[in-house]
Design a protein around this motif. Structure first.
Motif, PDB file in Angstrom:
ATOM      1  N   LYS A 107       2.118  19.846  11.270  1.00 31.68           N
ATOM      2  CA  LYS A 107       3.003  19.192  12.229  1.00 31.68           C
ATOM      3  C   LYS A 107       3.985  18.213  11.598  1.00 31.68           C
ATOM      4  CE  LYS A 107       0.103  19.507  16.368  1.00 31.68           C
ATOM      5  NZ  LYS A 107      -0.595  18.722  17.439  1.00 31.68           N
ATOM      6  N   ALA A 108       3.812  17.891  10.338  1.00 31.01           N
ATOM      7  CA  ALA A 108       4.711  16.931   9.688  1.00 31.01           C
ATOM      8  C   ALA A 108       5.037  17.395   8.281  1.00 31.01           C
ATOM      9  CB  ALA A 108       4.073  15.548   9.654  1.00 31.01           C
ATOM     10  N   LYS A 109       6.225  17.000   7.814  1.00 33.70           N
ATOM     11  CA  LYS A 109       6.601  17.311   6.443  1.00 33.70           C
ATOM     12  C   LYS A 109       5.930  16.330   5.490  1.00 33.70           C
ATOM     13  CE  LYS A 109      10.890  19.801   7.039  1.00 33.70           C
ATOM     14  NZ  LYS A 109      12.263  20.002   6.510  1.00 33.70           N
ATOM     15  N   PRO A 110       5.507  16.786   4.320  1.00 34.18           N
ATOM     16  CA  PRO A 110       4.899  15.866   3.350  1.00 34.18           C
ATOM     17  C   PRO A 110       5.864  14.731   3.011  1.00 34.18           C
ATOM     18  CG  PRO A 110       4.511  18.130   2.700  1.00 34.18           C
ATOM     19  CD  PRO A 110       5.493  18.174   3.829  1.00 34.18           C
ATOM     20  N   MET A 111       5.330  13.516   2.997  1.00 35.02           N
ATOM     21  CA  MET A 111       6.139  12.342   2.686  1.00 35.02           C
ATOM     22  C   MET A 111       5.260  11.290   2.042  1.00 35.02           C
ATOM     23  SD  MET A 111       6.580  10.784   6.572  1.00 35.02           S
ATOM     24  CE  MET A 111       6.715  12.401   7.354  1.00 35.02           C
ATOM     25  N   VAL A 112       5.887  10.395   1.307  1.00 28.63           N
ATOM     26  CA  VAL A 112       5.201   9.212   0.778  1.00 28.63           C
ATOM     27  C   VAL A 112       5.356   8.111   1.818  1.00 28.63           C
ATOM     28  CG1 VAL A 112       5.215   7.448  -1.038  1.00 28.63           C
ATOM     29  CG2 VAL A 112       5.552   9.876  -1.614  1.00 28.63           C
ATOM     30  N   HIS A 115       0.845  -1.184   0.000  1.00 32.65           N
ATOM     31  CA  HIS A 115       0.000   0.000   0.000  1.00 32.65           C
ATOM     32  C   HIS A 115       0.886   1.242   0.000  1.00 32.65           C
ATOM     33  CE1 HIS A 115      -3.362  -2.639   0.834  1.00 32.65           C
ATOM     34  NE2 HIS A 115      -4.191  -1.622   0.904  1.00 32.65           N
ATOM     35  N   VAL A 116       0.407   2.287  -0.631  1.00 32.91           N
ATOM     36  CA  VAL A 116       1.147   3.547  -0.680  1.00 32.91           C
ATOM     37  C   VAL A 116       0.186   4.699  -0.385  1.00 32.91           C
ATOM     38  CG1 VAL A 116       2.510   5.132  -2.097  1.00 32.91           C
ATOM     39  CG2 VAL A 116       2.805   2.664  -2.360  1.00 32.91           C
ATOM     40  N   TYR A 117       0.608   5.567   0.510  1.00 34.31           N
ATOM     41  CA  TYR A 117      -0.136   6.796   0.803  1.00 34.31           C
ATOM     42  C   TYR A 117       0.675   7.971   0.287  1.00 34.31           C
ATOM     43  CZ  TYR A 117      -1.545  10.872   3.603  1.00 34.31           C
ATOM     44  OH  TYR A 117      -1.929  12.125   4.010  1.00 34.31           O
ATOM     45  N   THR A 118       0.021   8.818  -0.501  1.00 40.21           N
ATOM     46  CA  THR A 118       0.631  10.073  -0.934  1.00 40.21           C
ATOM     47  C   THR A 118      -0.147  11.224  -0.310  1.00 40.21           C
ATOM     48  OG1 THR A 118      -0.672   9.980  -2.995  1.00 40.21           O
ATOM     49  CG2 THR A 118       1.606   9.211  -3.085  1.00 40.21           C
ATOM     50  N   PRO A 119       0.524  12.308   0.087  1.00 40.34           N
ATOM     51  CA  PRO A 119      -0.129  13.365   0.860  1.00 40.34           C
ATOM     52  C   PRO A 119      -1.072  14.215   0.012  1.00 40.34           C
ATOM     53  CG  PRO A 119       2.126  13.968   0.370  1.00 40.34           C
ATOM     54  CD  PRO A 119       1.968  12.556  -0.098  1.00 40.34           C
ATOM     55  N   PRO A 120      -1.940  14.987   0.654  1.00 40.84           N
ATOM     56  CA  PRO A 120      -2.833  15.870  -0.087  1.00 40.84           C
ATOM     57  C   PRO A 120      -2.045  16.804  -1.004  1.00 40.84           C
ATOM     58  CG  PRO A 120      -3.403  15.833   2.249  1.00 40.84           C
ATOM     59  CD  PRO A 120      -2.112  15.107   2.118  1.00 40.84           C
ATOM     60  N   GLY A 121      -2.499  16.938  -2.244  1.00 36.98           N
ATOM     61  CA  GLY A 121      -1.837  17.816  -3.197  1.00 36.98           C
ATOM     62  C   GLY A 121      -0.630  17.227  -3.877  1.00 36.98           C
ATOM     63  N   TYR A 122      -0.350  15.939  -3.621  1.00 39.26           N
ATOM     64  CA  TYR A 122       0.838  15.302  -4.203  1.00 39.26           C
ATOM     65  C   TYR A 122       0.853  15.424  -5.730  1.00 39.26           C
ATOM     66  CZ  TYR A 122       3.789  11.494  -5.932  1.00 39.26           C
ATOM     67  OH  TYR A 122       4.710  10.758  -6.617  1.00 39.26           O
ATOM     68  N   GLU A 123      -0.308  15.305  -6.354  1.00 40.05           N
ATOM     69  CA  GLU A 123      -0.389  15.320  -7.823  1.00 40.05           C
ATOM     70  C   GLU A 123       0.156  16.619  -8.416  1.00 40.05           C
ATOM     71  OE1 GLU A 123      -3.202  12.577  -5.981  1.00 40.05           O
ATOM     72  OE2 GLU A 123      -2.847  14.730  -5.746  1.00 40.05           O
ATOM     73  N   LYS A 124       0.073  17.711  -7.664  1.00 38.96           N
ATOM     74  CA  LYS A 124       0.531  19.009  -8.168  1.00 38.96           C
ATOM     75  C   LYS A 124       1.930  19.380  -7.680  1.00 38.96           C
ATOM     76  CE  LYS A 124      -4.177  20.841  -8.547  1.00 38.96           C
ATOM     77  NZ  LYS A 124      -5.118  21.914  -8.132  1.00 38.96           N
ATOM     78  N   SER A 181      10.439  16.237  -5.312  1.00 38.37           N
ATOM     79  CA  SER A 181      10.419  14.857  -4.822  1.00 38.37           C
ATOM     80  C   SER A 181      10.297  14.866  -3.306  1.00 38.37           C
ATOM     81  CB  SER A 181      11.688  14.124  -5.242  1.00 38.37           C
ATOM     82  OG  SER A 181      11.751  14.015  -6.652  1.00 38.37           O
ATOM     83  N   LEU A 182       9.667  13.834  -2.778  1.00 42.82           N
ATOM     84  CA  LEU A 182       9.379  13.779  -1.350  1.00 42.82           C
ATOM     85  C   LEU A 182      10.191  12.686  -0.671  1.00 42.82           C
ATOM     86  CD1 LEU A 182       5.461  14.071  -1.335  1.00 42.82           C
ATOM     87  CD2 LEU A 182       7.156  15.902  -1.102  1.00 42.82           C
ATOM     88  N   PRO A 183      10.434  12.838   0.627  1.00 41.23           N
ATOM     89  CA  PRO A 183      11.022  11.729   1.386  1.00 41.23           C
ATOM     90  C   PRO A 183      10.015  10.593   1.509  1.00 41.23           C
ATOM     91  CG  PRO A 183      10.395  13.511   2.860  1.00 41.23           C
ATOM     92  CD  PRO A 183      10.189  14.022   1.469  1.00 41.23           C
ATOM     93  N   VAL A 184      10.504   9.424   1.928  1.00 44.23           N
ATOM     94  CA  VAL A 184       9.631   8.250   1.978  1.00 44.23           C
ATOM     95  C   VAL A 184       9.812   7.518   3.302  1.00 44.23           C
ATOM     96  CG1 VAL A 184      11.321   6.863   0.695  1.00 44.23           C
ATOM     97  CG2 VAL A 184       8.947   6.101   0.821  1.00 44.23           C
ATOM     98  N   LEU A 185       8.685   7.125   3.879  1.00 40.44           N
ATOM     99  CA  LEU A 185       8.654   6.316   5.098  1.00 40.44           C
ATOM    100  C   LEU A 185       8.137   4.934   4.747  1.00 40.44           C
ATOM    101  CD1 LEU A 185       8.456   5.668   8.176  1.00 40.44           C
ATOM    102  CD2 LEU A 185       6.201   6.788   8.137  1.00 40.44           C
ATOM    103  N   TYR A 186       8.929   3.902   5.078  1.00 39.89           N
ATOM    104  CA  TYR A 186       8.473   2.519   4.949  1.00 39.89           C
ATOM    105  C   TYR A 186       7.906   2.113   6.315  1.00 39.89           C
ATOM    106  CZ  TYR A 186      10.695   2.511   0.439  1.00 39.89           C
ATOM    107  OH  TYR A 186      11.025   2.826  -0.861  1.00 39.89           O
ATOM    108  N   LEU A 187       6.627   1.782   6.326  1.00 44.36           N
ATOM    109  CA  LEU A 187       5.888   1.550   7.566  1.00 44.36           C
ATOM    110  C   LEU A 187       5.440   0.094   7.605  1.00 44.36           C
ATOM    111  CD1 LEU A 187       4.765   3.001  10.083  1.00 44.36           C
ATOM    112  CD2 LEU A 187       2.727   3.569   8.745  1.00 44.36           C
TER     113      LEU A 187
END
Length: 374
Positions: free
Chosen positions: A205-210, A157-166, A170-176
């Motif tokens: 409170k958090a930086k945008p990340m995948v 599964h992958v979560y991308t933050p609100p507004g990612y499409e625009k 590039s974003l940092p990534v967290l493997y959860l």
């Protein structure tokens, strides 16, 4: 000219009645609420099973997690009332005459490797952190791929933050990572990871990340030993999932923009990553975990040189969390921390006293997500 045949409306009505199946007799189940909250902040469980001889319910509404006996009324409805508890998201399982039974009145489910459990959100300000609120929401996707490591199709599964499409950057990534018995859907069902991240972003409170949530046990067997060679998980993660994520999503793949967090079994995987492959990650966060005593002994006897690897202390954050003393991994965790201290490995600790449950791990995510990529 063809003749038209007209039927009496009474005939059609009688024919229609014959075609309809007979309605079942009304039962208490028709209007039953399987779970509701009492005025005293108790959860009340109800299940209609008039022919059953025993019904139990278990779940993380109780720290003991053991089965609780429901009591049968003359109506055929079985009932159990908890002690007063605080608002949060809870999982539960009914067992009817020895058979695990999904609550037929509740469509909210936690997906695991071997089946489902039900979920119930007890409303209140205490569960605001993971509530589905009127804020911008990210996107949750399922990604299927054929794994050469296991020779079968797998999923994450992958979560991308609100507004990612625009977003252009590039974003940092967290493997959860989930725990034993769960699967790659567990963090987005019982874990509410996507809604937690939505709410953190809405509060700045958090930086945008995948956020990538892989399947934690792609092969058969349960691997507890130190190291990354026995368990096929690491090869699949490093050689297949991480490259695929870099191809499909706009992510930064360098060490300081890559984090790994895991709970329980996934926490052991996090420990192995911190000790045996630290150069790939800037942030490693084991939750509710610790090597068992034989593995602790193995770690020191076979891998003492690895424990002295200076790359471990180059992690920007090594964050070890527990669910308090009631966490079933607590003693193992304390022993592992003592071993890390012996070898001069730097780490931070955190605790949320809800035991070995997703209540703890959701609150862990709320705590550590703002610490990442700063």
């Amino acid at each position: 000219m063809k003749k038209m045949l007209f039927m009496c409306p009474l005939f059609w009505g009688a024919l229609s009645a014959l075609a309809q199946p007979a309605r079942p007799a009304p039962t208490p189940n028709d209007t039953l609420k399987s779970v509701h909250v009492s005025s005293a902040n108790q959860l009340v469980f109800n299940l209609y099973a008039p022919k059953a001889t025993t019904v139990t319910v278990s779940g993380d509404f109780s720290k003991s997690y053991g089965p609780k006996n429901l009591v049968k009324a003359e109506s055929g409805v079985w009932t159990y009332t908890t002690e007063p508890i605080r608002p949060d998201l809870y999982s539960y399982d009914f067992v009817v005459d020895g058979v695990k039974t999904i609550d037929p009145k509740n469509t909210q489910l936690k997906e695991g490797e071997n089946g489902y459990s039900n979920l119930f959100a007890m409303p209140g300000s205490e569960m605001d952190y993971c509530a589905i609120k009127d804020v911008p929401h990210g996107t949750l996707e399922q990604v299927y791929f054929f794994s050469k490591v296991t020779g079968k199709t797998s999923r994450f599964h992958v979560y991308t933050p609100p507004g990612y499409e625009k977003m252009k950057a590039s974003l940092p990534v967290l493997y959860l990572q989930h725990g034993g018995g769960d699967n790659d859907a567990s963090w987005s069902t019982a874990g509410r990871a996507n809604f937690i991240m939505d709410n953190l972003y809405a509060q700045h409170k958090a930086k945008p990340m995948v956020v990538v949530m892989p399947m934690g046990h792609p092969g058969s067997g349960f691997y507890m030993n130190p190291g990354i060679d026995e368990d096929p998980y690491y090869k699949q993660l490093f050689d297949e999932i991480m490259p695929l994520v870099s191809t499909r999503y706009r992510v930064q793949s360098d060490r300081n923009h890559t984090a790994f967090a895991g709970l329980s079994m996934g926490g052991l995987q996090a420990l192995n990553i911190a000790l045996f492959s630290p150069e790939k990650f800037g942030y490693v966060l084991p939750l509710s975990t610790g090597y068992f005593p034989p593995q602790q002994k193995m770690l020191e006897e076979k891998f003492a040189a690895q424990l002295r690897n200076p790359e471990i202390n180059r992690l920007k954050l090594f964050w070890i969390a527990m669910g308090g003393e009631s966490d079933i991994a607590y003693k193992n965790g304390v022993a592992v921390n003592a071993l890390l201290d012996k070898y001069g490995i730097k780490y931070q600790t955190n605790s949320y006293d809800a035991g070995h449950t997703f209540i703890t791990w959701r609150h862990n995510l709320v705590e550590f997500a703002p610490l990442l990529f700063n």
